[in-house]
Structures are given as C-alpha cells and as structure tokens.
Design a protein around this motif. Structure first.
Motif, short mmCIF file in Angstrom:
data_model
loop_
_atom_site.label_atom_id
_atom_site.label_comp_id
_atom_site.label_asym_id
_atom_site.label_seq_id
_atom_site.Cartn_x
_atom_site.Cartn_y
_atom_site.Cartn_z
N GLU A 49 31.65 45.87 -13.67
CA GLU A 49 31.47 47.10 -14.45
C GLU A 49 30.04 47.22 -14.97
O GLU A 49 29.47 48.32 -14.98
CB GLU A 49 32.47 47.15 -15.62
CG GLU A 49 33.90 47.36 -15.17
CD GLU A 49 34.90 47.16 -16.29
OE1 GLU A 49 35.93 47.86 -16.28
OE2 GLU A 49 34.68 46.28 -17.17
N CYS A 50 29.45 46.11 -15.36
CA CYS A 50 28.06 46.12 -15.82
C CYS A 50 27.12 46.46 -14.68
O CYS A 50 26.18 47.26 -14.85
CB CYS A 50 27.69 44.78 -16.44
SG CYS A 50 28.56 44.45 -18.00
N ARG A 51 27.35 45.89 -13.52
CA ARG A 51 26.51 46.20 -12.35
C ARG A 51 26.64 47.68 -11.99
O ARG A 51 25.65 48.35 -11.70
CB ARG A 51 26.91 45.30 -11.17
CG ARG A 51 26.23 45.64 -9.85
CD ARG A 51 24.70 45.54 -10.00
NE ARG A 51 24.02 46.18 -8.90
CZ ARG A 51 23.50 45.55 -7.87
NH1 ARG A 51 23.56 44.25 -7.78
NH2 ARG A 51 22.91 46.24 -6.92
N SER A 52 27.84 48.20 -12.04
CA SER A 52 28.07 49.61 -11.77
C SER A 52 27.35 50.49 -12.79
O SER A 52 26.77 51.53 -12.45
CB SER A 52 29.57 49.90 -11.76
OG SER A 52 29.81 51.26 -11.54
N ALA A 53 27.37 50.08 -14.05
CA ALA A 53 26.67 50.83 -15.10
C ALA A 53 25.17 50.85 -14.84
O ALA A 53 24.51 51.88 -15.01
CB ALA A 53 26.97 50.24 -16.47
N LEU A 54 24.60 49.73 -14.41
CA LEU A 54 23.17 49.69 -14.08
C LEU A 54 22.86 50.60 -12.90
O LEU A 54 21.82 51.28 -12.89
CB LEU A 54 22.72 48.26 -13.79
CG LEU A 54 22.59 47.35 -15.01
CD1 LEU A 54 22.31 45.92 -14.57
CD2 LEU A 54 21.49 47.85 -15.95
N ASP A 55 23.76 50.65 -11.93
CA ASP A 55 23.56 51.55 -10.79
C ASP A 55 23.60 53.02 -11.24
O ASP A 55 22.80 53.83 -10.80
CB ASP A 55 24.62 51.31 -9.71
CG ASP A 55 24.43 49.99 -8.99
OD1 ASP A 55 23.32 49.42 -9.03
OD2 ASP A 55 25.41 49.52 -8.37
N ARG A 56 24.53 53.35 -12.15
CA ARG A 56 24.60 54.72 -12.67
C ARG A 56 23.34 55.06 -13.48
O ARG A 56 22.82 56.17 -13.40
CB ARG A 56 25.85 54.91 -13.52
CG ARG A 56 27.12 55.03 -12.70
CD ARG A 56 28.33 55.52 -13.50
NE ARG A 56 28.49 54.94 -14.82
CZ ARG A 56 29.11 53.79 -15.09
NH1 ARG A 56 29.61 53.06 -14.09
NH2 ARG A 56 29.23 53.35 -16.32
N LEU A 57 22.86 54.09 -14.28
CA LEU A 57 21.64 54.29 -15.03
C LEU A 57 20.47 54.56 -14.09
O LEU A 57 19.66 55.45 -14.32
CB LEU A 57 21.35 53.08 -15.93
CG LEU A 57 20.05 53.13 -16.72
CD1 LEU A 57 20.00 54.33 -17.64
CD2 LEU A 57 19.87 51.82 -17.50
N SER A 58 20.39 53.80 -13.02
CA SER A 58 19.34 54.00 -12.03
C SER A 58 19.42 55.41 -11.43
O SER A 58 18.40 56.09 -11.29
CB SER A 58 19.45 52.95 -10.92
OG SER A 58 18.44 53.16 -9.96
N ASP A 59 20.63 55.85 -11.09
CA ASP A 59 20.81 57.20 -10.56
C ASP A 59 20.37 58.26 -11.56
O ASP A 59 19.73 59.24 -11.20
CB ASP A 59 22.27 57.44 -10.17
CG ASP A 59 22.72 56.61 -8.98
OD1 ASP A 59 21.85 56.10 -8.23
OD2 ASP A 59 23.94 56.47 -8.79
N ASN A 60 20.71 58.05 -12.84
CA ASN A 60 20.31 58.99 -13.89
C ASN A 60 18.79 59.06 -14.03
O ASN A 60 18.23 60.14 -14.19
CB ASN A 60 20.93 58.60 -15.23
CG ASN A 60 22.43 58.74 -15.26
OD1 ASN A 60 23.03 59.39 -14.40
ND2 ASN A 60 23.06 58.12 -16.24
N LEU A 61 18.14 57.91 -13.98
CA LEU A 61 16.68 57.87 -14.08
C LEU A 61 16.04 58.58 -12.89
O LEU A 61 15.04 59.29 -13.05
CB LEU A 61 16.18 56.43 -14.17
CG LEU A 61 16.49 55.68 -15.45
CD1 LEU A 61 16.04 54.22 -15.33
CD2 LEU A 61 15.85 56.34 -16.66
N ALA A 62 16.60 58.37 -11.72
CA ALA A 62 16.03 58.98 -10.51
C ALA A 62 16.12 60.50 -10.54
O ALA A 62 15.29 61.19 -9.95
CB ALA A 62 16.74 58.43 -9.27
N ARG A 63 17.11 61.04 -11.25
CA ARG A 63 17.28 62.50 -11.34
C ARG A 63 16.57 63.11 -12.55
O ARG A 63 16.58 64.32 -12.72
CB ARG A 63 18.77 62.84 -11.42
CG ARG A 63 19.51 62.60 -10.11
CD ARG A 63 20.90 63.22 -10.16
NE ARG A 63 21.70 62.75 -11.29
CZ ARG A 63 22.57 61.75 -11.25
NH1 ARG A 63 22.78 61.10 -10.13
NH2 ARG A 63 23.26 61.40 -12.32
#
Length: 115
Positions: free
Chosen positions: A6-20
């Motif tokens: 879940e933490c790894r998934s949250a970091l991936d979502r954070l990365s997606d948010n930053l990219a947008r």
C-alpha cells in the motif's frame, strides 16, 4: 496499519500526481535529487530519485536508509497513505512531527511549494 504494498502504491500515486502538476508544484517536482522514504512502523525504506517531475522508486530495503539521500522523508505507512489520499495535510503533519523531511536549504525552499 498500511502494508508495504500500500505504501509503494501511494508513492506511485504521488508520482503520478506530481507528473500532472502545473506551475510552482511542477517546478519543485522538477528537481533531480536522490530520495528516501522510511516507513517507520514497517521499518522499510523506499529509495529512488525525484526527477523529471516524478518519483522513481528504485529499491525497497528493510530497515532505515543505508545511504543519506538528498531528500529524506520518514513517517508511518498510514500517514503516507492518508497524505496521498488527501486526508492528511503535509504541512500540519510536518509541523506536528508526524512526518520528517530533511533536505538541503535550497531544496527545502523549492519543496515548500509542495506543502
């Protein structure tokens, strides 16, 4: 308690948010720095880079960070998930000591736009 996955998934979502992101947030996320995120309750550290407006997780290590990254975060897994989900304000969590952020002075100035 949040799991490592879940933490790894949250970091991936954070990365997606930053990219947008746009404007100042995009500029702050455009840093090219090594990054570590220690999940204290799981005793796991994600290491990688903040670069090109995204977070690239390279490795997941047991225990605290082995090397000193240029940007270092530490928090509980639940706090990471809550922040990425918009349920916990980063600035308030940082001010209260729930989240630790360490970086050079110039990086902190640029990262403040993410707060």
């Amino acid at each position: 308690m949040a799991t490592t996955e879940e933490c790894r998934s949250a970091l991936d979502r954070l990365s997606d948010n930053l990219a947008r992101a746009d404007g100042d947030v995009r500029g702050a996320a455009a840093l090219d720095r090594s990054l570590s995120c220690h999940i204290k309750d799981l005793d796991v550290t994600f290491t990688g880079r903040l670069g090109g407006g995204a977070i690239q997780v390279v490795d997941t290590l047991k225990g605290p960070p082995r090397d000193k990254a240029q940007i270092r975060l530490a928090m509980s897994g639940d706090d990471l998930v809550a922040m990425v989900n918009g349920e916990l304000n980063f600035a308030k969590a940082w001010a209260s000591g729930r989240v630790s952020l360490e970086a050079g002075f110039r990086d902190l100035l640029r990262l403040r736009t993410l707060l």
